[in-house]
Design an enzyme around this catalytic site. Sequence first.
Site, PDB file in Angstrom:
ATOM      1  N   TYR A   1       0.857  -1.186   0.000  1.00 17.27           N
ATOM      2  CA  TYR A   1       0.000   0.000   0.000  1.00 17.27           C
ATOM      3  C   TYR A   1       0.890   1.232   0.000  1.00 17.27           C
ATOM      4  CZ  TYR A   1      -3.451   3.455   1.602  1.00 17.27           C
ATOM      5  OH  TYR A   1      -4.270   4.557   1.720  1.00 17.27           O
TER       6      TYR A   1
ATOM      7  N   ASP B   1       9.370   2.811  -0.257  1.00 21.48           N
ATOM      8  CA  ASP B   1       8.344   3.481   0.541  1.00 21.48           C
ATOM      9  C   ASP B   1       8.592   3.095   1.997  1.00 21.48           C
ATOM     10  OD1 ASP B   1       6.158   4.439   1.856  1.00 21.48           O
ATOM     11  OD2 ASP B   1       4.670   3.679   0.433  1.00 21.48           O
TER      12      ASP B   1
ATOM     13  N   LYS C   1       4.682   9.063   9.142  1.00 22.58           N
ATOM     14  CA  LYS C   1       4.528   8.467  10.482  1.00 22.58           C
ATOM     15  C   LYS C   1       5.576   8.930  11.496  1.00 22.58           C
ATOM     16  CE  LYS C   1       1.874   4.765   8.420  1.00 22.58           C
ATOM     17  NZ  LYS C   1       0.522   4.550   8.832  1.00 22.58           N
TER      18      LYS C   1
HETATM   19  N1  PMP Z   1       2.902   4.184   2.329  1.00 24.53           N
HETATM   20  C1  PMP Z   1       2.863   3.250   3.290  1.00 24.53           C
HETATM   21  C2  PMP Z   1       3.881   2.149   3.283  1.00 24.53           C
HETATM   22  C3  PMP Z   1       1.880   3.296   4.278  1.00 24.53           C
HETATM   23  O1  PMP Z   1       1.843   2.354   5.218  1.00 24.53           O
HETATM   24  C4  PMP Z   1       0.944   4.365   4.261  1.00 24.53           C
HETATM   25  C5  PMP Z   1      -0.145   4.489   5.299  1.00 24.53           C
HETATM   26  N2  PMP Z   1      -0.304   3.491   6.174  1.00 24.53           N
HETATM   27  C6  PMP Z   1       1.040   5.317   3.243  1.00 24.53           C
HETATM   28  C7  PMP Z   1       2.025   5.202   2.302  1.00 24.53           C
HETATM   29  C8  PMP Z   1       0.081   6.462   3.175  1.00 24.53           C
HETATM   30  O2  PMP Z   1       0.312   7.329   4.242  1.00 24.53           O
HETATM   31  P1  PMP Z   1      -0.839   8.303   4.754  1.00 24.53           P
HETATM   32  O3  PMP Z   1      -1.895   7.460   5.360  1.00 24.53           O
HETATM   33  O4  PMP Z   1      -0.129   9.187   5.741  1.00 24.53           O
HETATM   34  O5  PMP Z   1      -1.313   9.069   3.567  1.00 24.53           O
END
Ligand code: PMP
Length: 439
Positions: A154, A249, A277
């Site tokens: 994701y 990511d 995060k």
């Molecule tokens: N990339 C990864 C690996 C994630 O785990 C997440 C959210 N859990 C995102 C992108 C998207 O981040 P956000 O919810 O802050 O938009």
Amino acid sequence: MTQLSEDTLRARYPRSSALYQRACAVIPGGVSSPVRAFRAVGGTPLFIARGAGAQVFDADGRSYLDLVGSWGPLIAGHAHPAVVAAVGEALQRGTTFGAPCEAEVALAERLVASYPAVEQVRFVSSGTEAVMSAIRVARACTARDLIVKFAGCYHGHADHLLVAAGSGLATFGRPSSAGVPEAFTACTRVLPLDDEAAARALFERDGARIAAVIIEPVPANHGLLLQRREFLAALRELTRAHGALLIFDEVISGFRLGRDGAAGLLQITPDLATFGKVIGGGMPVGAFGGARAMMARLAPQGDTYQAGTLSGNPVAMTAGLATLDLLEREQGWQRLETLGAELEAMILPVLAGAAFPLHFVRVGSLFWISLHEAGAPRTAATLTERETQRFARLFHAMLERGVYLPPSAYEGCFLSLAHTRADLARFCEALRESLATLA
Ligand code: PMP
């Protein structure tokens, strides 16, 4: 889905239930992000009134040992005094200026000093934005359009990355959400994790059109799908050979697994990396970075547009800095690894005693209890109905015992510096009791 009736839940959680009812009238599904709605486990989402250390307190005044950690940011625990103090001071000076501030320079310097692949970094307000922007830079730098992602990874909710998993060698991206035109995902390719041959085949066919491969180096959004280092090394080699970029990511793994994230753990250097995060210390922050030459493509220097009213927000930058300071000062990553290893030692006998197969998957302070009877997967495997039901019952049995797990069988758990050995023991005891009720 739960063993408890709606009436019982209303009686047990009257304020959360009333708030949820109010929320449902004015917020779609009653929540600001779907997984919070407890749809995968049934029942009423808890409305959280406050957090302290490793605990959260719901609107009805009950306290829970928190293993969600706001889905990753709270590596220092809730309301850590050092973070709260720094944020309080920053607030006194104003909440936003829409102009550069010292805190963003300091946080950028920290990221650049910690993560070798990043020479320059730009701040945004979420992980979604970080990924969107990194991909734009990758496309600008390569003058190519195709993006390769992996089933089960994701990367936020940008249109072109919301594509379903597909089987076979490589599938064309198909939108997995309404409202995403097929044309928007036409430049996305989806590959299976853990499969060098599929990646090679795709590159042989389309290598000259691929701008970037994006992957969570530690995939943590479909359970915790730990990858073989050789697989990631093959992606590094393939992208390099074909003039494509490799994007890690690290929104979850960045500054959680160490100051150099999963890249450091695996000793593989991506071209671009995305963060979120932990670097925001619980405030809305994302970031993306890479080599100076690539980042120079961004406006105002370059031709690639990217912007944000609240980007580099002084309060959020301060929360991030205070959190990273704390991690450095208190040997945070080392302590978290020790804590994770202690949990592992405590939990394995508990899981082994269950009436059905359970598997513990961990990297540092990030862990997942897999309910896949066939064993913990390395690719995006779907749980059976029976396994899903088990998780729902386990979730509610744990909640009754004062342990707040993520309300989905596919989500990992997060330890923080606020968790103690006693918390872990309590967690394992609650798990032992809960598993016994499921037998
Ligand atoms: N990339 C990864 C690996 C994630 O785990 C997440 C959210 N859990 C995102 C992108 C998207 O981040 P956000 O919810 O802050 O938009």
